[in-house]
Design a protein around this motif. Structure first.
Motif, PDB file in Angstrom:
ATOM      1  N   ALA A 145       0.815  -1.223   0.000  1.00 21.57           N
ATOM      2  CA  ALA A 145       0.000   0.000   0.000  1.00 21.57           C
ATOM      3  C   ALA A 145       0.845   1.268   0.000  1.00 21.57           C
ATOM      4  O   ALA A 145       0.304   2.371   0.014  1.00 21.57           O
TER       5      ALA A 145
ATOM      6  N   GLU B 247      -8.371   1.001   6.592  1.00 18.63           N
ATOM      7  CA  GLU B 247      -8.899   1.568   5.346  1.00 18.63           C
ATOM      8  C   GLU B 247      -7.922   1.442   4.181  1.00 18.63           C
ATOM      9  O   GLU B 247      -7.837   2.328   3.325  1.00 18.63           O
ATOM     10  N   ILE B 248      -7.205   0.342   4.151  1.00 23.41           N
ATOM     11  CA  ILE B 248      -6.377   0.033   2.984  1.00 23.41           C
ATOM     12  C   ILE B 248      -7.296  -0.386   1.840  1.00 23.41           C
ATOM     13  O   ILE B 248      -8.262  -1.139   2.037  1.00 23.41           O
ATOM     14  N   ASN B 249      -7.013   0.084   0.645  1.00 22.52           N
ATOM     15  CA  ASN B 249      -7.824  -0.231  -0.541  1.00 22.52           C
ATOM     16  C   ASN B 249      -7.937  -1.749  -0.723  1.00 22.52           C
ATOM     17  O   ASN B 249      -6.934  -2.444  -0.759  1.00 22.52           O
TER      18      ASN B 249
ATOM     19  N   GLU C 138      -8.433  -3.545  -3.270  1.00 18.15           N
ATOM     20  CA  GLU C 138      -7.686  -4.061  -4.423  1.00 18.15           C
ATOM     21  C   GLU C 138      -6.214  -4.267  -4.071  1.00 18.15           C
ATOM     22  O   GLU C 138      -5.576  -5.219  -4.536  1.00 18.15           O
ATOM     23  N   ILE C 139      -5.677  -3.398  -3.237  1.00 18.42           N
ATOM     24  CA  ILE C 139      -4.287  -3.558  -2.786  1.00 18.42           C
ATOM     25  C   ILE C 139      -4.170  -4.783  -1.895  1.00 18.42           C
ATOM     26  O   ILE C 139      -3.202  -5.554  -1.987  1.00 18.42           O
TER      27      ILE C 139
END
Length: 472
Positions: A131, A306-308, A310-311
């Protein structure tokens, strides 16, 4: 931050300063790597070590055990030495000082529990790096730095090249040294780190010499939540003892569960988040139950941050696990190497290997040396319970050709292990050396078979030993 002096350090570790009070101008370090002005932390030191520390220009040595003529030598050299009865106090202080001095604004995550700490910590770290975080972790393939009973992590943070965004630190649930329990270890180290996030994996028996029941293990692990001032606590709802620790978290903090019935859980199709498929089964690099549990813990943690998504998916799909975590060393036969070293880990690993094999299963198990009869009895029972209904060839080893004196299998440990197997009617063969045990497994197996290597220090060198074996 308050200026460090030898007298101040003595107070922080409840120790006695022998020598002059002077300013510490370096970092906390180990003797081998110490530089000018460093404060050396070492469990024990003798006169030779004191001389080396003085020659290196260190500010002082903090130790729990001054051996030989260490004190006399320190006085002759006018070199300060601090004696403490609890070396963990100065290591905790060193860790907090390094974080506050060199990484004051970092995101700090602590992972604790009996099993799965290393993989969970490593995976969280991997996802954060994916990330874009500049992150550091103390988890490594040989578990050298995850005990926090030496100054290595404080040293690594102080010497980190660049600015740190995050640290993901594994905290051992219990710890001891020289026949002494380090009371409340998980609480002490977690308090030093001051994490925003605490992740707890499970409660099981491992360090039998340090805790004697699940209740004691649970109490030590729950110490990570004592006085918690961070934001999130991530708990395994499939483990009743971990799930019940929710009651220890103050109402203003957010508790996040992972596992069955939670927002992040596993079904046959893969890992789901709030009822929607997040990571398909085919994208999981490993599908064993304990790896999936660790993945659920890591995914829950980074989702809270709140890491994306998709990542997260990309990081998990490309994840390279630590060595000896269900690592495939060969095919035809399939050779799997795992650090399984306590009852729960042994059962999970054997069951996972049995599910993968299309032929016979050969289990090579290293008896745990110098860890006591109680743990080896429990480990033996776990092996017996796991293999009794399998078409399994069980091979034991004391690994005398590869272990040092600290991991030597005592006669009583070997006996108690074998006694359990005999009582349960389990057929086995025992070899004193690891190389002979591995040779037997290779010679006995066919291409469609699987060989599972399990155990701690006694099995650590197996991947290298295998390379030296030629099967005729």
């Amino acid at each position: 931050m308050k200026q460090l002096t030898t007298s101040y350090l003595a107070k922080k570790c409840q120790g006695e300063l022998i020598g002059n009070n002077q300013v510490i101008i370096g970092i906390f370090n180990i003797l081998k790597d110490a530089g000018n002005g460093d404060a050396i932390i070492r469990h024990w030191i003798d006169e030779t070590g004191v001389q080396i520390a003085s020659d290196k220009g260190a500010s002082c040595v903090i130790t729990q055990d001054a051996r030989g003529n260490a004190i006399e030598t320190a006085k002759k050299l006018n070199f300060p030495i601090i004696l403490t009865e609890k070396i963990e106090l100065i290591n905790a202080f060193a860790l907090r000082w390094a974080l506050d001095t060199y990484a004051p604004d970092t995101l700090r995550i602590v992972v604790s529990g009996t099993n799965g700490k290393s993989t969970t910590t490593h995976m969280i770290h991997s996802i954060l790096v994916e990330a874009g975080y500049t992150a550091h972790t103390n988890t490594d393939s040989e578990s050298e730095f995850n005990t926090l009973i030496d100054p290595m992590v404080a040293k690594q943070i102080a010497e980190f090249d660049g600015n740190l965004d995050a640290v993901v630190l594994e905290v051992s649930e219990v710890q001891g040294w020289d026949d002494r329990n380090m009371d409340d270890h998980a609480h002490l180290m977690t308090s030093a780190i001051q994490p925003q996030v605490v992740v707890l994996t499970n409660v099981a028996l491992d360090h039998i010499s340090l805790v004697n029941s699940l209740e004691e293990a649970s109490k030590e692990i729950s110490g990570t939540l004592k006085g918690f001032k961070g934001n999130y606590v991530v708990l395994n709802c499939d483990d009743p003892l971990i799930r019940n620790m929710q009651s220890l978290v103050s109402p203003e903090k957010k508790v996040i569960f992972y596992g069955s019935g939670s927002n992040v859980e596993f079904h046959e199709e893969g890992i789901f988040h709030k009822g929607k498929l997040l990571i398909p089964l085919e994208d999981l690099p490993f599908k064993s139950p304990h790896f999936i549990q660790n993945t659920l813990a890591a995914v829950s943690t980074v989702l809270a941050l709140e890491i994306n998504p998709e990542i997260i998916i990309k990081a998990v799909k490309s994840y390279n696990p630590l060595k000896r975590r269900f690592t495939v060393l060969g095919t035809e036969p399939l050779i799997i190497d795992d650090f399984a070293h306590n009852p729960q880990g042994i059962k999970a690993t054997i069951n996972s290997a049995a599910d993968l094999t299309s032929g016979n299963l050969h289990v090579v198990c290293a008896i745990r040396g110098s860890r006591g009869n109680s743990l080896n009895k429990l480990n033996a029972q776990a092996v017996a319970d796991s293999v009794k209904n399998l078409n399994c060839n069980l091979i034991l080893t004391s690994s005398q050709d590869v272990v040092d004196s600290a991991n030597w299998v005592k006669t009583s440990e070997k006996k108690v292990f074998i006694d359990v197997l005999q009582k349960e009617g389990i057929n086995y063969i025992h070899y004193e050396t690891l190389v002979d045990a591995l040779k037997k497994a290779l010679k006995s197996s066919h291409k469609r078979d699987s060989i599972l290597l399990i155990g701690a220090q006694g099995m650590d060198p197996a991947s290298y030993v295998l390379k030296s074996i030629t099967v005729e």
